[in-house]
Design a protein around this motif. Sequence first.
Motif, mmCIF file in Angstrom:
data_model
loop_
_atom_site.group_PDB
_atom_site.id
_atom_site.type_symbol
_atom_site.label_atom_id
_atom_site.label_comp_id
_atom_site.label_asym_id
_atom_site.label_seq_id
_atom_site.Cartn_x
_atom_site.Cartn_y
_atom_site.Cartn_z
ATOM 1 N N VAL A 75 -0.774 17.105 2.142
ATOM 2 C CA VAL A 75 -1.691 16.061 1.493
ATOM 3 C C VAL A 75 -1.632 14.820 2.106
ATOM 4 O O VAL A 75 -0.422 14.267 2.368
ATOM 5 C CB VAL A 75 -1.040 15.818 -0.052
ATOM 6 C CG1 VAL A 75 -1.552 14.678 -0.863
ATOM 7 C CG2 VAL A 75 -1.352 17.099 -0.955
ATOM 8 N N THR A 76 -2.776 14.037 2.251
ATOM 9 C CA THR A 76 -2.959 12.874 2.875
ATOM 10 C C THR A 76 -3.700 11.850 2.121
ATOM 11 O O THR A 76 -4.876 12.155 2.065
ATOM 12 C CB THR A 76 -3.243 13.005 4.248
ATOM 13 O OG1 THR A 76 -2.485 13.728 5.083
ATOM 14 C CG2 THR A 76 -3.523 11.544 4.935
ATOM 15 N N PHE A 77 -3.174 10.778 1.598
ATOM 16 C CA PHE A 77 -4.214 9.835 1.138
ATOM 17 C C PHE A 77 -3.383 8.509 1.005
ATOM 18 O O PHE A 77 -2.171 8.393 1.105
ATOM 19 C CB PHE A 77 -4.998 10.147 -0.103
ATOM 20 C CG PHE A 77 -3.955 10.127 -1.208
ATOM 21 C CD1 PHE A 77 -3.600 9.046 -2.042
ATOM 22 C CD2 PHE A 77 -3.614 11.481 -1.677
ATOM 23 C CE1 PHE A 77 -2.800 9.361 -3.158
ATOM 24 C CE2 PHE A 77 -2.718 11.813 -2.900
ATOM 25 C CZ PHE A 77 -2.301 10.532 -3.458
ATOM 26 N N GLU B 246 0.764 -1.257 -0.037
ATOM 27 C CA GLU B 246 -0.136 -0.084 0.075
ATOM 28 C C GLU B 246 0.747 1.227 0.184
ATOM 29 O O GLU B 246 1.944 1.275 0.699
ATOM 30 C CB GLU B 246 -0.821 -0.117 1.303
ATOM 31 C CG GLU B 246 -2.081 0.608 0.887
ATOM 32 C CD GLU B 246 -3.025 0.357 2.607
ATOM 33 O OE1 GLU B 246 -4.094 -0.234 2.305
ATOM 34 O OE2 GLU B 246 -2.685 1.093 3.224
ATOM 35 N N LEU B 247 0.264 2.343 -0.721
ATOM 36 C CA LEU B 247 1.178 3.522 -0.570
ATOM 37 C C LEU B 247 0.340 4.288 0.175
ATOM 38 O O LEU B 247 -0.846 4.557 0.366
ATOM 39 C CB LEU B 247 1.089 4.293 -2.179
ATOM 40 C CG LEU B 247 1.951 5.517 -2.098
ATOM 41 C CD1 LEU B 247 3.351 5.401 -1.925
ATOM 42 C CD2 LEU B 247 1.444 6.291 -3.385
ATOM 43 N N ASN B 248 1.146 4.890 1.416
ATOM 44 C CA ASN B 248 0.551 5.925 2.520
ATOM 45 C C ASN B 248 1.126 7.209 2.282
ATOM 46 O O ASN B 248 2.415 7.248 2.655
ATOM 47 C CB ASN B 248 0.832 5.151 3.929
ATOM 48 C CG ASN B 248 0.435 3.641 3.929
ATOM 49 O OD1 ASN B 248 1.280 2.826 4.018
ATOM 50 N ND2 ASN B 248 -1.044 3.379 3.656
ATOM 51 N N ILE B 249 0.530 8.215 2.096
ATOM 52 C CA ILE B 249 1.000 9.657 1.999
ATOM 53 C C ILE B 249 0.182 10.283 2.939
ATOM 54 O O ILE B 249 -0.939 10.449 3.248
ATOM 55 C CB ILE B 249 0.536 10.241 0.717
ATOM 56 C CG1 ILE B 249 1.241 9.351 -0.443
ATOM 57 C CG2 ILE B 249 0.965 11.611 0.573
ATOM 58 C CD1 ILE B 249 0.636 9.545 -1.888
ATOM 59 N N ARG B 250 1.267 10.856 3.838
ATOM 60 C CA ARG B 250 0.697 11.570 5.102
ATOM 61 C C ARG B 250 1.275 13.142 5.301
ATOM 62 O O ARG B 250 2.534 13.285 5.427
ATOM 63 C CB ARG B 250 1.189 10.894 6.334
ATOM 64 C CG ARG B 250 0.427 9.507 6.461
ATOM 65 C CD ARG B 250 -0.932 9.674 7.161
ATOM 66 N NE ARG B 250 -1.307 8.364 7.209
ATOM 67 C CZ ARG B 250 -2.104 7.693 5.879
ATOM 68 N NH1 ARG B 250 -2.114 8.238 4.756
ATOM 69 N NH2 ARG B 250 -2.787 6.733 6.187
#
Length: 253
Positions: A22-24, A3-7
């Motif tokens: 940006v978070t998704f 999974e790619l986690n952008i926080r």
Amino acid sequence: MAELNIRNVHMHFSGVVALDGVTFDVKEGEIFSLIGPNGSGKSTLFNCINGFNRPQKGTIKFNNVNLLKKRPHQVITNGIARTFQNIQNVPFMTILDNILLGAHKRINFQSTVKGWINREQRQKEEAMGLEILDFLGIANYEQKYMAGQPFGIQKLTEIARALVAKPKLILLDEPAAGMNEQETVEIAKIISEIREDLGITVLVVEHDMNLVMSISDRICVLDSGKILAIGQPEEVKNHPDVIKAFLGDSADA
Ligand SMILES: Nc1ncnc2c1ncn2[C@@H]1O[C@H](COP(=O)(O)OP(=O)(O)OP(=O)(O)O)[C@@H](O)[C@H]1O
Ligand SMILES: [Mg+2]
């Protein structure tokens, strides 16, 4: 889970705020689209994921690996390949050789220093390159030189080069830009097949709304570096903030 986690990613260039918290997440097996007006930060986010840009704040993890500690070639080794908004092909090389540039993660350093990979390895890489060209429907182009090729072929070569790296996640920056209607339909089919047949998760930046609506599981809308909306195509299409941002005040009427 790959999974790619952008926080909470923040990225600014001097005074210009390109990404503003940006978070998704992109889940394994998803086709996830990133849309938004020119300059909203889409390519900057790709550059943060693949190690070209270092955000001032936030974290980006893939498969629980912190990508912000990785250089671009290490991001590829960790399973993420990308294409570029501006085509990055080498005009004086054949299409096959252009594609094999994407295989460099498996070429060991020593053999690269010696000048070229060994013959057996080269044959293996070529066979894989041909398989990918075949998958993209351009197998007969392998020995043609890149220079002077139609735009559609150049774009497919970019995708092929990313696929040769055998990624788990592919980042496509405007794959349909500059393409005609027929070519855009073709690209939509290819993106779906990349997920269905190759099992690769897809994160795509695109301006063509018909394409985005037809292929995406989820869509994230960026505006001035901030997330405006995120969800399934229907939710995003009908989201009041999205309608307002894209249609302006006329949406209030
Ligand atoms: N290397 C850089 N140096 C300075 N400013 C930059 C740099 N890269 C991006 N920017 C700025 O960051 C903002 C976001 O740019 P970005 O290229 O990410 O937008 P985009 O959403 O990909 O737009 P487009 O749809 O036109 O490709 C813009 O204001 C841009 O000028
Ligand atoms: Mg861009």
